[in-house]
Design a protein around this motif. Structure first.
Motif, PDB file in Angstrom:
ATOM      1  N   VAL A  76     -10.400 -16.784 -37.965  1.00 23.91           N
ATOM      2  CA  VAL A  76      -9.975 -15.991 -36.805  1.00 23.91           C
ATOM      3  C   VAL A  76      -8.748 -16.613 -36.145  1.00 23.91           C
ATOM      4  CG1 VAL A  76     -10.632 -15.253 -34.485  1.00 23.91           C
ATOM      5  CG2 VAL A  76     -12.243 -14.989 -36.389  1.00 23.91           C
ATOM      6  N   LEU A  77      -8.787 -17.936 -35.948  1.00 25.63           N
ATOM      7  CA  LEU A  77      -7.620 -18.620 -35.380  1.00 25.63           C
ATOM      8  C   LEU A  77      -6.393 -18.454 -36.282  1.00 25.63           C
ATOM      9  CD1 LEU A  77      -9.260 -21.952 -34.108  1.00 25.63           C
ATOM     10  CD2 LEU A  77      -8.322 -20.100 -32.704  1.00 25.63           C
ATOM     11  N   GLY A  78      -6.641 -18.504 -37.580  1.00 20.70           N
ATOM     12  CA  GLY A  78      -5.551 -18.335 -38.531  1.00 20.70           C
ATOM     13  C   GLY A  78      -4.933 -16.956 -38.477  1.00 20.70           C
ATOM     14  N   LEU A  79      -5.760 -15.932 -38.299  1.00 22.85           N
ATOM     15  CA  LEU A  79      -5.240 -14.569 -38.205  1.00 22.85           C
ATOM     16  C   LEU A  79      -4.350 -14.392 -36.976  1.00 22.85           C
ATOM     17  CD1 LEU A  79      -8.426 -12.530 -39.232  1.00 22.85           C
ATOM     18  CD2 LEU A  79      -6.311 -12.825 -40.562  1.00 22.85           C
ATOM     19  N   TRP A  80      -4.736 -15.025 -35.875  1.00 24.39           N
ATOM     20  CA  TRP A  80      -3.904 -14.961 -34.670  1.00 24.39           C
ATOM     21  C   TRP A  80      -2.547 -15.623 -34.924  1.00 24.39           C
ATOM     22  CZ3 TRP A  80      -1.675 -18.859 -31.800  1.00 24.39           C
ATOM     23  CH2 TRP A  80      -1.093 -18.466 -30.586  1.00 24.39           C
ATOM     24  N   PHE A  81      -2.571 -16.784 -35.565  1.00 21.67           N
ATOM     25  CA  PHE A  81      -1.336 -17.512 -35.859  1.00 21.67           C
ATOM     26  C   PHE A  81      -0.460 -16.704 -36.819  1.00 21.67           C
ATOM     27  CE2 PHE A  81       1.090 -20.804 -38.188  1.00 21.67           C
ATOM     28  CZ  PHE A  81       1.752 -21.373 -37.114  1.00 21.67           C
ATOM     29  N   ASN A  82      -1.087 -16.075 -37.806  1.00 27.63           N
ATOM     30  CA  ASN A  82      -0.359 -15.251 -38.773  1.00 27.63           C
ATOM     31  C   ASN A  82       0.340 -14.089 -38.081  1.00 27.63           C
ATOM     32  OD1 ASN A  82      -0.432 -12.658 -40.615  1.00 27.63           O
ATOM     33  ND2 ASN A  82      -0.338 -14.425 -42.005  1.00 27.63           N
ATOM     34  N   ALA A  83      -0.373 -13.438 -37.150  1.00 31.78           N
ATOM     35  CA  ALA A  83       0.211 -12.306 -36.424  1.00 31.78           C
ATOM     36  C   ALA A  83       1.409 -12.757 -35.592  1.00 31.78           C
ATOM     37  CB  ALA A  83      -0.845 -11.666 -35.522  1.00 31.78           C
ATOM     38  N   PHE A  84       1.299 -13.946 -34.981  1.00 30.18           N
ATOM     39  CA  PHE A  84       2.403 -14.462 -34.172  1.00 30.18           C
ATOM     40  C   PHE A  84       3.637 -14.722 -35.037  1.00 30.18           C
ATOM     41  CE2 PHE A  84       4.718 -18.284 -32.767  1.00 30.18           C
ATOM     42  CZ  PHE A  84       5.252 -17.794 -31.575  1.00 30.18           C
ATOM     43  N   VAL A  85       3.441 -15.344 -36.204  1.00 32.87           N
ATOM     44  CA  VAL A  85       4.578 -15.718 -37.057  1.00 32.87           C
ATOM     45  C   VAL A  85       5.215 -14.499 -37.698  1.00 32.87           C
ATOM     46  CG1 VAL A  85       5.278 -16.999 -39.128  1.00 32.87           C
ATOM     47  CG2 VAL A  85       3.705 -18.035 -37.485  1.00 32.87           C
ATOM     48  N   PHE A  86       4.406 -13.621 -38.305  1.00 34.11           N
ATOM     49  CA  PHE A  86       4.950 -12.543 -39.131  1.00 34.11           C
ATOM     50  C   PHE A  86       5.135 -11.215 -38.391  1.00 34.11           C
ATOM     51  CE2 PHE A  86       3.192 -15.366 -42.476  1.00 34.11           C
ATOM     52  CZ  PHE A  86       4.369 -15.608 -43.147  1.00 34.11           C
ATOM     53  N   GLN A  87       4.395 -10.998 -37.314  1.00 34.95           N
ATOM     54  CA  GLN A  87       4.554  -9.735 -36.591  1.00 34.95           C
ATOM     55  C   GLN A  87       5.502  -9.853 -35.398  1.00 34.95           C
ATOM     56  OE1 GLN A  87       3.279  -7.030 -37.930  1.00 34.95           O
ATOM     57  NE2 GLN A  87       2.383  -8.328 -39.524  1.00 34.95           N
ATOM     58  N   LYS A  88       5.597 -11.030 -34.841  1.00 34.62           N
ATOM     59  CA  LYS A  88       6.452 -11.205 -33.660  1.00 34.62           C
ATOM     60  C   LYS A  88       7.705 -12.012 -33.982  1.00 34.62           C
ATOM     61  CE  LYS A  88       6.434 -12.720 -28.837  1.00 34.62           C
ATOM     62  NZ  LYS A  88       5.637 -13.331 -27.723  1.00 34.62           N
ATOM     63  N   LEU A  89       7.507 -13.243 -34.435  1.00 37.24           N
ATOM     64  CA  LEU A  89       8.642 -14.145 -34.638  1.00 37.24           C
ATOM     65  C   LEU A  89       9.556 -13.678 -35.767  1.00 37.24           C
ATOM     66  CD1 LEU A  89       9.686 -16.740 -33.369  1.00 37.24           C
ATOM     67  CD2 LEU A  89       8.436 -18.027 -35.113  1.00 37.24           C
ATOM     68  N   GLN A  90       8.969 -13.211 -36.863  1.00 37.34           N
ATOM     69  CA  GLN A  90       9.771 -12.795 -38.009  1.00 37.34           C
ATOM     70  C   GLN A  90      10.679 -11.624 -37.679  1.00 37.34           C
ATOM     71  OE1 GLN A  90       8.258 -12.634 -42.244  1.00 37.34           O
ATOM     72  NE2 GLN A  90       8.293 -10.456 -41.785  1.00 37.34           N
ATOM     73  N   GLN A  91      10.195 -10.680 -36.841  1.00 29.84           N
ATOM     74  CA  GLN A  91      10.980  -9.488 -36.503  1.00 29.84           C
ATOM     75  C   GLN A  91      12.272  -9.839 -35.779  1.00 29.84           C
ATOM     76  OE1 GLN A  91       9.878  -6.698 -37.842  1.00 29.84           O
ATOM     77  NE2 GLN A  91       8.131  -7.905 -38.544  1.00 29.84           N
ATOM     78  N   LYS A  92      12.270 -10.967 -35.061  1.00 27.28           N
ATOM     79  CA  LYS A  92      13.475 -11.389 -34.349  1.00 27.28           C
ATOM     80  C   LYS A  92      14.319 -12.361 -35.177  1.00 27.28           C
ATOM     81  CE  LYS A  92      11.303 -13.106 -30.826  1.00 27.28           C
ATOM     82  NZ  LYS A  92      11.064 -13.775 -29.517  1.00 27.28           N
TER      83      LYS A  92
END
Length: 597
Positions: A76-92
């Protein structure tokens, strides 16, 4: 080993460019890749094996349940981290990386000497470099993902196999080495094919542009022979591209079969599976729980190793393109400043002393032993028939090229000693092949962002160039968008209107020298005379050089130089040259006498 080091260095070069643009994202991308593979191993190898063995050997349920709860929390913690990296940070971050690297190429292209663009090989490499930037950035992220996924998987799954059944690791290692070799050969072949096709694809691109760009629309419709010839070239060039593909099809198929099927699916899915069943059912070396887990882990590791096997070949392919990028970025301009002297504030004497120049040795000199003096505030005309070297002469004055022999002096100092950007900034030029950009009227005059210039100064420049009447008819005035490239309501100017707008640029610019390279060639002779006369009057506080093969304005020049066959054959004012009765006089009688007003 030398090639290996070079491949690593080329990939590190591109990685460093990406890292410089967005270091935080690059680090987190790698961390997330490793974390994700650890979770996969914990879930489907270590965890599944632990739970199955609990069931097979009768271990307490609470032991398995406690393990699964801990694993769930980690996931679960990993999924949150994944969403932050690939859904938020990567887009910018990824668009920012691509933007910064492309801008670096554009800045380099701006500073490279103009002579580079005369070389087709340079142009091919430049086009390939810029067009491949985004692709190679995408590939470097794929390489990073596959590299760290593969390394993590090999370490974790390899340790599992060595601890459970070392022979299993041998199967996977053989598969990996064979995939690595075949993948390397395949990517080398693909690069060769791309290089072989590149000149033909450029030609196909040119034909494509001719049929859809507005610049060629009238000629294509009015001259069917051109269309037919272009279509013939298109078909012939397409055939050459297809011939390259056909020539390499058999070898490409064999390498692809080796890489994707024989080294992977057949060896792991067939041969290895037979070994596992034999080891559990006959030899009893491993448990049935191990068979189930090792079969799934082998498949995952096979896929990871397939990805990992692609890493070095992809790095080689990236390296081949990166080398072209590095070659392009390594080009140093030959036209540089030797002393960065400050420029005179006002127009001063410009002198060409025994100047000779040729674009290449094969074609010889375009200009030979040219000597000209441009006195402060004087109006100089350079005349001659097409191909006489008039435009080349002004390119030398602007220091777009340096003479092969002789020197050009400003205020008695060789122009090489002045800061090159400041020197060019003091020259306002309108070329015959001027360009109107897909921007507002104001931006087209400023050649800068609109907020960086005053409306009053822009309007004043347009009044001097004669564009003010057309400006008054534009509904949005200075904010009117030109061309329909991006705006449906954009305005397309006529040839004469475009030339007046281009001339406004030199009046807006604080230049000591104005150079007009047949800027009024799209106008009729009477309109050309009036425009040139008004331009020369408006530029009375500047030195002016205007170039023409039409003589409607030369009468008001202080001095006229006539070029023919790489040399100055006559010089003087209008009256002196008419009295001389030479080539200028002949040219005047043939064309300019009818323009008298």
């Amino acid at each position: 080993m030398k090639n290996f080091k070079k491949t690593i260095a080329d990939n590190l070069f591109l990685f460093k460019l990406c890292f410089k643009a967005s270091p935080g994202y690059m680090i987190l991308h790698i961390v997330e890749t490793i974390r994700n593979e650890i979770v996969v191993f914990l879930e489907f190898t270590f965890g599944l094996n632990f739970v199955l063995e609990c069931a097979e050997f009768g271990k307490p349920f609470k032991t398995a349940a406690a393990f699964l709860c801990c694993l769930l929390a980690f996931v679960v913690l990993g999924l949150w981290f994944n969403a932050f990296v690939f859904q938020k940070l990567q887009q910018k971050s990824q668009p920012k990386i691509k933007q910064e690297i492309k801008e670096m190429f554009f800045r380099k292209a701006k500073e490279i000497d103009l002579e580079c663009y005369d070389d087709p090989e340079f142009y091919n490499n430049y086009v390939l470099s810029v067009s491949e930037v985004e692709n190679q950035i995408g590939r470097i992220f794929t390489v990073l993902t596959n590299l760290f996924t593969g390394v993590t998987s090999i370490i974790l799954s390899g340790a599992f196999f060595i601890g459970s059944d070392p022979v299993s690791f041998i199967f996977i290692a053989v598969s990996f080495v064979a995939s690595l070799w075949s993948g390397k050969a395949l990517n080398k072949l693909n690069f060769k094919i791309r290089n072989d096709k590149n000149p033909y694809e450029r030609k196909l691109g040119y034909v494509n542009r001719v049929f859809y760009l507005n610049d060629y629309a009238k000629e294509v419709r009015l001259n069917t022979e051109i269309s037919n010839e272009l279509l013939k070239d298109f078909d012939e060039t397409n055939d050459k591209v297809l011939d390259i593909d056909k020539k390499n099809a058999g070898k490409r198929f064999g390498l692809q079969l080796m890489k994707d099927y024989i080294c992977n699916s057949f060896l792991i899915d067939v041969v290895y599976m037979i070994y596992l069943v034999y080891s559990a059912a006959v030899l009893h070396h491993i448990s049935y729980s191990n068979v189930a887990v090792m079969r799934g882990t082998a498949n995952r590791m096979k896929n990871r190793m397939r990805q990992f096997a692609d890493v070095y070949p992809k790095m080689q392919e990236i390296g081949l393109y990166v080398q072209k990028m590095k070659d392009f970025l390594a080009i140093e301009p030959k036209i540089t400043s030797t002393d960065n002297r400050p420029l005179p504030e006002k127009p001063t004497l410009i002198e060409l002393r025994n100047v000779s120049f040729g674009y290449n040795e094969m074609d010889g000199y375009i200009l030979n032993n040219i000597s000209i003096k441009i006195e402060p505030y004087s109006k100089i005309a350079i005349v001659g028939y097409n191909g006489a070297g008039k435009t080349t002469l002004i390119k030398l004055i602007m220091r777009l090229y340096d003479p092969d022999e002789g020197e050009i002096l400003l205020d008695g100092v060789n122009i090489k000693e002045y800061d090159i950007e400041e020197y060019r900034r003091k020259i306002g030029t309108v070329f015959q092949d001027f360009k109107i950009f897909a921007a507002t009227v104001k931006e087209n005059v400023l050649l800068d962002f609109a907020e960086n210039g005053k409306d009053s100064d822009v309007i004043s420049a347009m009044e001097k160039s004669g564009f003010d009447e057309r400006l008054a008819a534009l509904s949005d005035g200075l904010e009117t968008n030109l061309t329909t490239e991006f705006e449906d309501n954009g305005v397309n100017l006529s040839g004469g209107e475009g030339q007046k707008l281009a001339v406004a640029r030199v009046f807006y610019k604080d230049a000591n020298l104005i150079i007009l390279d047949e800027p009024s060639s799209a106008l009729d002779p009477i309109a050309e005379y009036h425009l040139n006369r008004s331009m020369l009057t408006a530029a009375n506080n500047k030195s002016v050089v205007f170039i023409s093969h039409r003589l409607s304005t030369t009468r008001i020049a202080d001095r006229i130089y006539m070029l023919e066959k790489v040399k100055i054959i006559e010089e003087g004012n209008h009256a002196e040259l008419l009295e001389l009765g030479g080539k200028y006089s002949q040219m005047w009688r043939l064309q300019a006498g009818q323009y008298c007003i």
